[in-house]
Design a protein around this motif. Sequence first.
Motif, PDB file in Angstrom:
ATOM      1  N   ALA A 132      10.024  66.755  21.501  1.00 44.91           N
ATOM      2  CA  ALA A 132       8.589  66.488  21.392  1.00 44.91           C
ATOM      3  C   ALA A 132       7.981  66.111  22.738  1.00 44.91           C
ATOM      4  O   ALA A 132       6.813  66.393  23.007  1.00 44.91           O
ATOM      5  N   MET A 133       8.785  65.483  23.604  1.00 45.97           N
ATOM      6  CA  MET A 133       8.302  65.040  24.915  1.00 45.97           C
ATOM      7  C   MET A 133       8.295  66.167  25.948  1.00 45.97           C
ATOM      8  O   MET A 133       7.738  66.010  27.042  1.00 45.97           O
ATOM      9  N   GLY A 134       8.931  67.287  25.611  1.00 37.80           N
ATOM     10  CA  GLY A 134       8.899  68.428  26.519  1.00 37.80           C
ATOM     11  C   GLY A 134       9.822  68.299  27.715  1.00 37.80           C
ATOM     12  O   GLY A 134       9.468  68.704  28.833  1.00 37.80           O
ATOM     13  N   PHE A 135      11.015  67.757  27.519  1.00 36.16           N
ATOM     14  CA  PHE A 135      11.993  67.700  28.610  1.00 36.16           C
ATOM     15  C   PHE A 135      12.289  69.106  29.131  1.00 36.16           C
ATOM     16  O   PHE A 135      12.304  70.076  28.368  1.00 36.16           O
ATOM     17  N   ASP A 136      12.552  69.211  30.432  1.00 29.39           N
ATOM     18  CA  ASP A 136      12.958  70.496  31.019  1.00 29.39           C
ATOM     19  C   ASP A 136      14.472  70.672  30.988  1.00 29.39           C
ATOM     20  O   ASP A 136      14.968  71.799  30.895  1.00 29.39           O
ATOM     21  N   ALA A 137      15.215  69.581  31.126  1.00 36.19           N
ATOM     22  CA  ALA A 137      16.686  69.657  31.151  1.00 36.19           C
ATOM     23  C   ALA A 137      17.254  68.253  31.063  1.00 36.19           C
ATOM     24  O   ALA A 137      16.558  67.266  31.333  1.00 36.19           O
ATOM     25  N   MET A 138      18.512  68.162  30.664  1.00 36.96           N
ATOM     26  CA  MET A 138      19.252  66.902  30.772  1.00 36.96           C
ATOM     27  C   MET A 138      20.676  67.237  31.176  1.00 36.96           C
ATOM     28  O   MET A 138      21.127  68.372  31.024  1.00 36.96           O
ATOM     29  N   VAL A 139      21.363  66.257  31.734  1.00 35.07           N
ATOM     30  CA  VAL A 139      22.780  66.410  32.059  1.00 35.07           C
ATOM     31  C   VAL A 139      23.569  65.543  31.080  1.00 35.07           C
ATOM     32  O   VAL A 139      23.097  64.484  30.665  1.00 35.07           O
TER      33      VAL A 139
ATOM     34  N   LEU B  93      21.202  67.037  39.115  1.00 37.55           N
ATOM     35  CA  LEU B  93      21.029  66.035  38.074  1.00 37.55           C
ATOM     36  C   LEU B  93      22.422  65.460  37.826  1.00 37.55           C
ATOM     37  O   LEU B  93      23.309  66.151  37.336  1.00 37.55           O
ATOM     38  N   SER B  94      22.620  64.200  38.206  1.00 35.92           N
ATOM     39  CA  SER B  94      23.977  63.656  38.308  1.00 35.92           C
ATOM     40  C   SER B  94      24.158  62.447  37.405  1.00 35.92           C
ATOM     41  O   SER B  94      23.330  61.537  37.405  1.00 35.92           O
TER      42      SER B  94
ATOM     43  N   ILE C 237      19.026  64.461  44.713  1.00 35.65           N
ATOM     44  CA  ILE C 237      19.971  64.052  43.669  1.00 35.65           C
ATOM     45  C   ILE C 237      19.258  63.032  42.785  1.00 35.65           C
ATOM     46  O   ILE C 237      18.833  61.978  43.259  1.00 35.65           O
ATOM     47  N   VAL C 238      19.100  63.376  41.515  1.00 36.09           N
ATOM     48  CA  VAL C 238      18.547  62.440  40.530  1.00 36.09           C
ATOM     49  C   VAL C 238      19.743  61.882  39.761  1.00 36.09           C
ATOM     50  O   VAL C 238      20.415  62.609  39.037  1.00 36.09           O
ATOM     51  N   GLY C 239      20.016  60.597  39.938  1.00 33.91           N
ATOM     52  CA  GLY C 239      21.269  60.032  39.456  1.00 33.91           C
ATOM     53  C   GLY C 239      21.141  59.129  38.249  1.00 33.91           C
ATOM     54  O   GLY C 239      20.041  58.788  37.800  1.00 33.91           O
ATOM     55  N   GLY C 240      22.293  58.735  37.738  1.00 35.72           N
ATOM     56  CA  GLY C 240      22.406  57.798  36.618  1.00 35.72           C
ATOM     57  C   GLY C 240      23.778  57.161  36.633  1.00 35.72           C
ATOM     58  O   GLY C 240      24.455  57.135  37.658  1.00 35.72           O
TER      59      GLY C 240
END
Length: 288
Positions: free
Chosen positions: A22-29, A125-126, A146-149
Amino acid sequence: MIQGNNWTNLFQGTSTIEAMNAMGFDAMVVGNHEFDFGQGALMERIKQATFPVLGANVVGLSGLKPYMVKELDGVKIAVIGVVTAEAPVSTHPRNVVGLAFLPPPDTVEKYVRELRDKNDLIIVLSHQGLGADIELAKKVAGVDVIVGGHTHTKLTRPIQVGNTVIVQAFEHGKALGVLDLVVRNGKIVTAENRLEPVGPKTGWDNKAVAALVGKYRQRVDALMEEVIGEAETDLDGKYVRLRETNLGNLIADILRRTTGADAALINGGGIRMSVLRGPVKVSDIYAV
């Protein structure tokens, strides 16, 4: 994304993916906890998602994509997803049987070679932690962002390693990380980020999401509101990774008594919340 709160755990992540759609995410890892309900449940969540779920260094799980490409205002952006190589020991071993987790730097280098000439920007996406992200930026040339978590780091400004910008937006949905890039001729000219706190705002209700939340909240509350005991003092789940606490002791004692063992140990990382003095509900136990 699919583990850590009753709202998602009770439905093995179905509710979260529905919200993300519903939020329209483009991608997730994928992160290590995406495997917590087993590969079957993860495959169902991947099918449910209207966006690609990335995991370039995971071998053996069909449905995961190594990367995605999106064009924005004439700028071609490739996004590569990698998860920590320690995933097999940070979820239950049965959840990753038959899977291999390759070293992220080797995997990223391979896809950078494939994608660099065809795209203006390469974003990784890390889900491997800030220290590992810094090492990745040092080892692999050609990564722009690099977008990290994973380490739950609250980065209020980007870290620059060579030509690579590294950002991370704290933990548990407490903040939305916004990275503003100015790109000219396929090169980043400036990179500025901010963390926007996430919380209720009156007059900003999204009716579709509100209905979704209401539907699942009703189902959660029916199960979770039952009172099953009383805590005569506050039970500390906040500092369990740093020192001995009364909640850690209580859980270890329950394990020892229940199994008839001479001693019991409880992993501090398995205790996620404190219990406040007063009535204890099923929801409190799940949260812990």
